[in-house]
Design a protein around this motif. Structure first.
Motif, PDB file in Angstrom:
ATOM      1  N   ASN A  21     -13.924  41.500 -61.845  1.00 56.55           N
ATOM      2  CA  ASN A  21     -13.190  40.242 -61.717  1.00 56.55           C
ATOM      3  C   ASN A  21     -13.893  39.261 -60.788  1.00 56.55           C
ATOM      4  O   ASN A  21     -13.837  38.043 -60.995  1.00 56.55           O
ATOM      5  N   LEU A  22     -14.543  39.792 -59.741  1.00 56.17           N
ATOM      6  CA  LEU A  22     -15.236  38.927 -58.786  1.00 56.17           C
ATOM      7  C   LEU A  22     -16.659  38.601 -59.231  1.00 56.17           C
ATOM      8  O   LEU A  22     -17.354  37.832 -58.565  1.00 56.17           O
ATOM      9  N   GLU A  23     -17.082  39.244 -60.336  1.00 56.23           N
ATOM     10  CA  GLU A  23     -18.431  39.040 -60.888  1.00 56.23           C
ATOM     11  C   GLU A  23     -19.506  39.417 -59.874  1.00 56.23           C
ATOM     12  O   GLU A  23     -20.454  38.659 -59.615  1.00 56.23           O
ATOM     13  N   ILE A  24     -19.317  40.598 -59.264  1.00 56.76           N
ATOM     14  CA  ILE A  24     -20.325  41.129 -58.355  1.00 56.76           C
ATOM     15  C   ILE A  24     -20.672  42.541 -58.799  1.00 56.76           C
ATOM     16  O   ILE A  24     -19.946  43.171 -59.567  1.00 56.76           O
ATOM     17  N   GLU A  25     -21.801  43.065 -58.300  1.00 58.62           N
ATOM     18  CA  GLU A  25     -22.272  44.376 -58.726  1.00 58.62           C
ATOM     19  C   GLU A  25     -21.700  45.514 -57.880  1.00 58.62           C
ATOM     20  O   GLU A  25     -21.564  46.636 -58.353  1.00 58.62           O
ATOM     21  N   ASN A  26     -21.377  45.234 -56.631  1.00 56.60           N
ATOM     22  CA  ASN A  26     -20.933  46.297 -55.717  1.00 56.60           C
ATOM     23  C   ASN A  26     -19.542  46.813 -56.081  1.00 56.60           C
ATOM     24  O   ASN A  26     -18.634  46.033 -56.316  1.00 56.60           O
ATOM     25  N   THR A  27     -19.403  48.126 -56.098  1.00 56.26           N
ATOM     26  CA  THR A  27     -18.103  48.753 -56.383  1.00 56.26           C
ATOM     27  C   THR A  27     -17.559  49.506 -55.168  1.00 56.26           C
ATOM     28  O   THR A  27     -16.521  50.141 -55.257  1.00 56.26           O
ATOM     29  N   GLU A  28     -18.289  49.444 -54.042  1.00 55.23           N
ATOM     30  CA  GLU A  28     -17.829  50.058 -52.804  1.00 55.23           C
ATOM     31  C   GLU A  28     -17.975  49.066 -51.657  1.00 55.23           C
ATOM     32  O   GLU A  28     -18.845  48.184 -51.689  1.00 55.23           O
ATOM     33  N   GLY A  29     -17.120  49.222 -50.649  1.00 55.31           N
ATOM     34  CA  GLY A  29     -17.167  48.336 -49.500  1.00 55.31           C
ATOM     35  C   GLY A  29     -15.878  47.554 -49.356  1.00 55.31           C
ATOM     36  O   GLY A  29     -14.973  47.636 -50.194  1.00 55.31           O
ATOM     37  N   PHE A  30     -15.768  46.785 -48.272  1.00 52.73           N
ATOM     38  CA  PHE A  30     -14.587  45.957 -48.025  1.00 52.73           C
ATOM     39  C   PHE A  30     -14.943  44.505 -48.303  1.00 52.73           C
ATOM     40  O   PHE A  30     -15.815  43.925 -47.648  1.00 52.73           O
ATOM     41  N   TYR A  31     -14.264  43.923 -49.280  1.00 53.27           N
ATOM     42  CA  TYR A  31     -14.522  42.535 -49.682  1.00 53.27           C
ATOM     43  C   TYR A  31     -13.664  41.594 -48.840  1.00 53.27           C
ATOM     44  O   TYR A  31     -12.444  41.749 -48.759  1.00 53.27           O
ATOM     45  N   ILE A  32     -14.298  40.620 -48.186  1.00 53.91           N
ATOM     46  CA  ILE A  32     -13.584  39.660 -47.348  1.00 53.91           C
ATOM     47  C   ILE A  32     -13.135  38.478 -48.201  1.00 53.91           C
ATOM     48  O   ILE A  32     -13.955  37.752 -48.762  1.00 53.91           O
ATOM     49  N   SER A  33     -11.814  38.300 -48.290  1.00 55.01           N
ATOM     50  CA  SER A  33     -11.278  37.149 -49.024  1.00 55.01           C
ATOM     51  C   SER A  33     -10.952  35.985 -48.098  1.00 55.01           C
ATOM     52  O   SER A  33     -10.915  34.835 -48.519  1.00 55.01           O
TER      53      SER A  33
END
Length: 468
Positions: A296-308
């Motif tokens: 949905n965010l169009e990024i490759e990473n599937t691990e980690g904490f995403y800052i919104s």
């Protein structure tokens, strides 16, 4: 001969009833997390030779000897008063008042030679008297130094001669697959030991009655009465406080969960130094990544904490963190999930500096962030978001204490007219000074307790609301 067998039969039945009654009415169970039944995977052939050899070569006797005498039995007694208005009506005032005692038990871990003992908050919650039985069956009175419902940790103190104690290990350093022992004193006999491995780290059980977001999961057996006992590594170091199990029966069926020792140690040090727990925040909002979120965010990473979102004026903002950044490490500790992040932050205090590794547009960066004091909090059970008020804001409102409602989703409160800007000044006649006060009061609420919340409305008038 018939008389002999009758005596033996009644003795066996009596013993079973005694043990059953003890377990049913007295013993404190670990927190139980309900879990759906999952279909069993298909069986496959495997070579068990290496597994058998590794188990046979593992000797836990030295570790057991080091830890058995450091675990105690904890008995809490609470006195409650009931009132029968009908009896008082017919027989006079005071005739309907009756006091009774309620007993709960669990385990605890001696962490210093001068008698400090750590256990679970839910083991001693609401206790009027606390007794501790050592492994040599010596019984001592214990004093509650302090407790933290958020992390389910309580600190006790006994007065006695020098005691054997256990040393803290580094729970961040434990690895999945590592051998561990669960040590408890569930039956007030002597300490018992079970063995298992670390099944997972950073388990989030939030929403199941637990508030710690970063449990260590193990398959070492933990049963009723083991709450507050020790999870130790093969060196005999304390790496967790056994707290919860996953079960549909109330007894152990495969997995147990422990509060990591790094969190427990920080809570204990805060209680001893400050009398309460110092809670720090990074100053970011967001969530953990997975395949769907990444898509949905169009990024490759599937691990980690995403800052919104980055909180204005926070340490994260001052250090240059932005929305859309992905936190992957803190002080070298891998951050793959939300539980990893919250578990790490719970080991820190306001003012601590942490090194954050993050990704921005695919590139890796590091920065030092000074953690700040927790000024805002969501109280899910009340459907409120709250913030602390500074001295100028309190003066403007002409009040001495309180926390302000910044958002609410509780439809019942909305119906009764509660709005953003209302200020909670007291709960159950106790003054509220910070958002942490509200969180602690809610966390310590028993199932049948009533919450009487006092609020200042937008017109400067006091309103009162009751929650059951």
């Amino acid at each position: 001969m018939k008389k002999y067998f009758s005596i033996m039969l009644f003795s066996a039945i009596g013993g079973a009833l005694t043990l059953g009654s003890y377990k049913l009415f007295i013993e404190e169970s670990p927190m139980v997390v309900e879990q759906q039944v999952i279909e069993q995977p298909q069986a496959v052939q495997a070579n068990y030779l290496n597994t058998v050899n590794s188990i046979e070569n593992t000797d836990f006797t030295v570790t057991a000897e080091k830890t058995l005498n450091t675990v105690v039995h904890v008995k809490n007694t609470s006195y409650k008063t009931t009132r029968d208005p009908y009896r008082e009506f017919f027989y006079g005032q005071g005739s309907g008042t009756k006091q009774y005692s309620q007993v709960g038990t669990g385990s605890g871990v001696i962490i210093s030679s001068d008698g400090y003992i750590v256990t679970n908050n839910h083991v001693v919650k609401g206790a009027s008297e606390i007794e501790v039985t050592l492994n040599n069956k010596k019984v001592l009175k214990a004093e509650l130094v302090g407790a933290d419902a958020t992390n389910d940790i309580a600190l006790l103190k006994v007065k006695t001669d020098e005691l054997p104690y256990i040393s803290f290990g580094n729970s961040d350093a434990v690895k999945v697959g590592e051998w561990v022992l669960a040590v408890g004193n569930p039956y007030n006999l002597t300490s018992t030991v079970t063995a298992g491995i670390i099944s997972a780290k950073g388990r989030d059980l939030h929403g199941n009655g637990n508030v710690t977001d970063s449990f260590i999961q193990t398959d070492a057996a933990v049963n009723p009465g083991n709450s507050g006992g020790a999870l130790v590594n093969t060196r005999g170091e304390l790496i967790g406080i056994n707290t919860a199990i996953t079960s549909q029966t109330g007894s152990f069926v495969g997995y147990s969960f422990a509060v990591p020792s790094n969190i427990a140690k920080k809570v204990i040090e805060d209680l001893m130094e400050f009398g309460n727990v110092q809670k720090a925040i990074l100053g970011v909002r967001g969530g953990e990544l997975n395949s769907k979120v990444a898509e949905n965010l169009e990024i490759e990473n599937t691990e980690g904490f995403y800052i919104s979102e980055v909180t204005e004026g926070s340490g994260a903002e001052k250090a240059g963190l932005n929305s859309n950044d992905i936190i992957i490490k803190m002080d070298g500790v891998e951050i793959s999930t939300y539980a990893d992040l919250t578990g790490f932050i719970r080991t820190k205090r306001p003012g601590d500096v942490v090194n954050v590794t993050y990704l921005r547009s695919g590139e890796r960066f590091t920065t030092n962030v000074t953690l700040s004091k927790n000024e805002m909090s969501k109280v899910s059970s009340l459907g409120l978001e709250l913030k602390n008020l500074n001295s100028n804001e309190l003066k403007k409102l002409k009040i001495e204490n309180g926390v302000q409602v910044t958002d609410l989703t509780n439809q019942e409160l909305l119906y009764y007219g509660v709005k953003k800007g209302f200020v909670i000044t007291a709960i159950n006649n106790k003054k509220v000074n910070t958002v942490d006060d509200v969180v602690d009061m809610i966390s310590n609420k028993s199932k049948n307790d009533v919450l009487r919340i006092e609020m200042l409305n937008l017109d400067g008038e006091i309103e009162r609301y009751i929650f059951r």
